[in-house]
Enzyme design. Sequence first.
Site, PDB file in Angstrom:
ATOM      1  CG  ASP A  30       8.227  -4.416  -5.294  1.00  0.00           C
ATOM      2  OD1 ASP A  30       7.743  -3.227  -6.086  1.00  0.00           O
ATOM      3  OD2 ASP A  30       7.860  -4.661  -4.632  1.00  0.00           O
ATOM      4  CG  MET A  78      -0.036  -1.268   0.363  1.00  0.00           C
ATOM      5  SD  MET A  78      -1.781  -0.372  -0.684  1.00  0.00           S
ATOM      6  CE  MET A  78      -1.656   1.204  -0.070  1.00  0.00           C
ATOM      7  NE  ARG A  79       8.894  -2.342  -1.297  1.00  0.00           N
ATOM      8  CZ  ARG A  79       9.084  -3.400  -1.491  1.00  0.00           C
ATOM      9  NH1 ARG A  79       8.558  -4.277  -2.673  1.00  0.00           N
ATOM     10  NH2 ARG A  79       8.627  -4.004   0.044  1.00  0.00           N
ATOM     11  CB  ALA A  80       3.417   1.452  -6.495  1.00  0.00           C
TER      12      ALA A  80
END
Length: 664
Positions: free
Chosen positions: A193, A274-276
């Site tokens: 990720d 929420m990183r995406a």
Amino acid sequence: MTTPFPFTAVVGQDDLRLALLLNAVSPAVGGVLVRGEKGTAKSTAVRALSALLPEVSVVPGCRFSCAPAAPDPSCPDGPHETGAGTSRPARMVELPVGASEDRLVGALDIERALAEGVKAFEPGLLADAHRGILYVDEVNLLHDHLVDLLLDAAAMGASYVEREGVSVRHAARFLLVGTMNPEEGELRPQLLDRFGLTVEVAASREPDQRVEVVRRRLAYDDDPAGFAARWAEEEAAVRHRIVAARELLPQVRLGDAALRQIAATCAAFEVDGMRADIVMARTATALAAWAGRTDVLAEDVRQAALLALPHRRRRNPFDAPGLDEDKLDETLEQFSAESDDDPDPDGPGGGGGRPAPDSGPEGDGGTAAQPEAGDGGQPQASGAQEQSAVRAAEPFRTKVLSVPGLGEGAAGRRSRARTEHGRTTGARRPQGTLTKLHLAATVQAAAPHQRARGRSGPGLVLRRDDLRQATREGREGNLVLFVVDASGSMAARQRMSAVKGAVVSLLLDAYQRRDKVGLVTFRGAAADVALPPTSSVDAAAARLESLPTGGRTPLAAGLLKAHEVLRVERLRDPARRALVVVVTDGRATGGPEPVALAGRAARLFAAEGVASVVVDCESGPVRLGLAGQLAGELGGTAVTLDELRADSIAGLVRDVQGTSRRAA
């Protein structure tokens, strides 16, 4: 110094080149993970990128590459005054898979710190990579303790070195680029990720393109400098375009319509966290800047999704990466139609400016079609007729099956082992460079000699012979070798589906424990090594899924083949201990005297103290107990398919350990 292969001379690989260039434009995108088969220019393209990056301005003499305009206040070489600096090329630092912790984060001289009270610090690779590229080839093979350090540095933008109360901190912000061959194992989800973008690369199947690859490579090998000179103009054009895109990037407008499309896409593909969303937003703005635009279009959002989401939608290591592009287009079209302020009212497909062809990942993930179950579903009377492969049942959670004793294998999460990381269990004299100081033992060794050494003040008079290395206990990964009966006696579709589901469950556990796995199958007249020992558990699952059944039951051949696999693996990796999992109903019908021969083969494992478990697949109202007899010959234990689930495995672990100790 060897002249690198020019970036613009790489043939094809549009997605790979685009992902690297977007990170050059906006390092905040978060790096690139390049997945693909060997020999596809992964490393070549990454190494070529460094020559295109703009030069960086650094404080003269600073080993940590501080920026003159805003030097790091905690820099070990500081404090620095704000002012003019010197320029140098951006660095690309390679992290070897087998590097030590000190090589990555730097080494603190503990002896001088204790005796002289000074922080004598030698920077590591994280310091060298600050404001540049940190490249990890075969990143999926990186040891867990190095992965943890990378995760910490990537999250905080700094590296901390702490040894017994003495600490050093320095900035460590870098572009993380990793390459890997998925056949050799997958990445930990946390590290996966951390990569902003991912691309899948494969060799072209077009003869003309392959010819051009060979032609350029041969020309480069014959005259690297001359070949690079022929591409100098193209390299300069790309370098200037990167600089222009960086200057334009702060002016790019990410409107509400594009933000809603990003949020809707991430929600539609059910990515975690929420990183995406953040990575997609940064990638879309970098795409617009690279195209020379100040508005983010729907096509930028689409391309950003194809690069930022495939590795984030996986739920387990057996899921193929990729996106359903039809679903992606439907989502973008829906939210484009609902928005009034979309700067591109025509939606996807409008406008030029895309820096590379939209090849994208492999469709819906490239999942191989599975054979449908037949109509029969009944056990075969003689076992002579072969049946096609059946799907595995739904996997379930298992608890750990550990190998008894204390090993010294590669770091993992299965069995107890002496490791560089873990809880401290004792101390010893260091052999070579001191890495983990045992402070109490060191003081205890030095204390009796202080008067003889003329100590007169509060400081401790310390000598090299006083130093003590901490011994630690952690966990290791093992070789889990599956020996699966695929004969006619196992061919009932319902039973074989349950058997495959059990093995897949154990494979998932092996993935989480960082084990190597191997697969031996036996049916008909012989046994086969369906998968040699590997770190790629998804490859093992794929081989298992396509496994047909039928024929006689050469149990002895399967055990002997497994014994040979272990013998060869001991030569390759002598420190890695094995756990053999035999999946069978215990019947032996192949060859002369099959039962006696299987017993002799099983006793080879018992004589060598190999930990083993027999998964008893026998079913029906009348049970012969043959699997239990086989477990006794192996010196292991037997467990039924029903007992293999998490609630029942705790007792099994104790049995495995107990029987193995008795065998030893």
